[in-house]
Design an enzyme around this catalytic site. Structure first.
Site, PDB file in Angstrom:
ATOM      1  N   TYR A   1       1.083  -1.257  13.685  1.00 11.63           N
ATOM      2  CA  TYR A   1       1.229   0.150  14.105  1.00 11.63           C
ATOM      3  C   TYR A   1       2.691   0.585  13.979  1.00 11.63           C
ATOM      4  O   TYR A   1       3.016   1.744  14.206  1.00 11.63           O
ATOM      5  CB  TYR A   1       0.782   0.373  15.560  1.00 11.63           C
TER       6      TYR A   1
ATOM      7  N   HIS B   1      -5.084  -9.896  14.461  1.00 12.30           N
ATOM      8  CA  HIS B   1      -5.601  -8.529  14.308  1.00 12.30           C
ATOM      9  C   HIS B   1      -6.982  -8.489  13.636  1.00 12.30           C
ATOM     10  O   HIS B   1      -7.863  -7.750  14.076  1.00 12.30           O
ATOM     11  CB  HIS B   1      -4.587  -7.688  13.521  1.00 12.30           C
TER      12      HIS B   1
END
Ligand SMILES: NC(=O)c1ccc[n+]([C@@H]2O[C@H](COP(=O)([O-])OP(=O)(O)OC[C@H]3O[C@@H](n4cnc5c(N)ncnc54)[C@H](OP(=O)(O)O)[C@@H]3O)[C@@H](O)[C@H]2O)c1
Length: 286
Positions: A47, A109
Site C-alpha cells: 500500500y 499478503h
C-alpha cells in the site's frame, strides 16, 4: 497446533483498514482512528503507506491518546519478496519505515501458489519472529490446503488469516478439505479470521436484508454489515477516511443482530461473489 509466540494474540472485534490512505491526510486519518478507539490498524508494504501509518501512530502516542503497546500494527509481505533473504530484508524495511519498533502482526499478503514459495516465506516470518522483528505472524488469502501445508512443513499455523469476506462472499461455501467453508475451517484450527473489504467496498449496503435490519435497529447499513461480521466471529477491518464514518463504524460494536437477520445477510452470498474474482487458488499478486 500450538504457535510459538510467548503470549497468544487477541484482537479487538473491529479494526481499521488503510488501503489508499497515504500522505498527510492518511496520517491524520490514522491518528483520528486511534483517538476514537481503534487499536488494530491494517497496512501493507504494497500500500506504500507503512511510513504514513507509522507517523499516524507516533502522533497519537505523542499526544498521549494511546500507548504504543495498546496498538496492534499490522503489515504484509508482498509476493515478490517470498524468498527467505528477500523476506527478511522486507520485514526489516517495514520495521524501519513505520518507525514504531517491532511490527505487532506481520502477514504474508498472498500465497501465490504458482510461485511455489509461500512455505519459504512462512519460515522466514517464523525466523523474523524468533529474532524479535515482529511479535505475531499470520497470512492473508490462504486456502485450507495452503494452511495445512504450512502446518505439515513447519509445525506452525498462522495466528491470523485475513480473507475476502463480505455479504456477497461470506466464506461459507464448501472448499476442498473444508466442507463448511474457509471461515469455519480457520475457527476450528484456532486461526483468527479477519475480513478484508468487509463492506464489500460499498456493494452490499443497499441490499434488502441490510436495509431492513438498519431500519429495525435505527442503525446505518454500514453498522449492520459490521455487526454481521462480529456475529460470524470475524474481525472486520473497514477503511474509512473521515472521522464521522470511523465513528459510525465503531458504533457497530453496540449493535446485536437477530439470528434471522444474520441468516438473511449471509444468504446474499454467491459463489461468484468475490469483488474482483481473486481466487487465491489461481490469483497471484506481487
Ligand atoms: N489482505 C488483502 O489482500 C486485502 C485486500 C483488500 C483490502 N485489505 C484491507 O482491508 C481493508 C478494508 O477493505 P477495503 O478498503 O478494500 O474496503 P471496505 O472497508 O469494504 O470499504 C471501504 C470503502 O467504504 C467506504 N465506507 C467506510 N465506512 C462506510 C460506511 N459506514 N458507510 C458507507 N461507506 C463506508 C469508504 O469510504 P471513505 O474512505 O471515503 O470513508 C471506502 O470507500 C483495506 O483498507 C485493507 O487494509 C486487505
Amino acid at each position: 497446533m500450538a504457535t510459538m509466540t510467548s503470549e497468544p494474540l487477541t484482537l479487538p472485534s473491529l479494526g481499521f483498514g488503510t488501503y489508499k490512505l497515504r500522505g498527510e491526510e492518511g496520517r491524520s486519518s490514522v491518528t483520528t482512528a486511534l483517538e476514537l478507539g481503534y487499536r488494530l490498524i491494517d497496512a501493507a508494504y504494497n500500500y506504500e503507506n507503512e511510513g504514513t501509518v507509522g507517523a499516524g501512530i507516533r502522533d497519537a502516542v505523542t499526544a498521549g491518546t494511546v500507548s504504543r503497546d495498546e496498538v496492534i500494527y499490522t503489515t504484509k509481505l508482498p509476493g515478490r519478496y517470498q524468498r527467505r533473504e528477500d523476506a527478511l530484508d522486507t520485514v526489516a524495511e517495514s520495521v524501519w519505515r513505520a518507525g514504531i519498533g517491532p511490527v505487532d502482526l506481520y502477514l504474508i499478503h498472498w500465497p501465490n501458489p504458482g510461485q511455489g514459495l509461500y512455505v519459504e516465506a512462512w519460515k522466514a516470518l517464523i525466523e523474523a519472529r524468533d529474532r524479535g522483528l515482529v511479535r505475531h505472524i499470520g497470512v492473508c488469502n490462504f486456502l485450507p490446503e495452503h494452511l495445512s501445508r504450512l502446518e505439515d512443513e513447519t509445525g506452525v499455523l498462522p495466528e491470523v488469516n485475513q480473507i475476502e469476506l463480505h455479504p456477497s462472499f461470506p466464506q461459507n461455501e464448501p472448499l476442498a478439505g473444508a466442507p463448511e467453508g474457509a471461515l469455519a475451517w480457520n475457527t476450528e484450527h484456532g486461526i483468527i479470521t479477519e475480513s478484508w473489504s468487509p463492506l464489500g467496498r460499498g456493494t452490499s449496503l443497499d441490499s434488502e436484508p441490510v436495509r431492513a435490519a438498519a431500519a429495525a435497529h435505527d442503525a446505518t447499513p454500514g453498522q449492520v454489515i459490521l455487526a454481521w461480521h462480529r456475529a460470524l466471529g470475524a474481525v472486520a477491518i473497514p477503511k474509512a477516511s473521515s472521522r464521522a464514518r470511523q465513528q459510525e463504524n465503531l458504533e457497530s460494536l453496540q449493535l446485536e443482530l437477530t439470528d434471522a437477520e444474520i441468516a438473511a445477510i449471509t444468504a446474499l452470498g454467491r459463489p461468484d461473489g468475490r469483488l474482483n474474482d481473486q481466487d487465491p487458488a489461481v490469483y497471484e499478486e506481487f
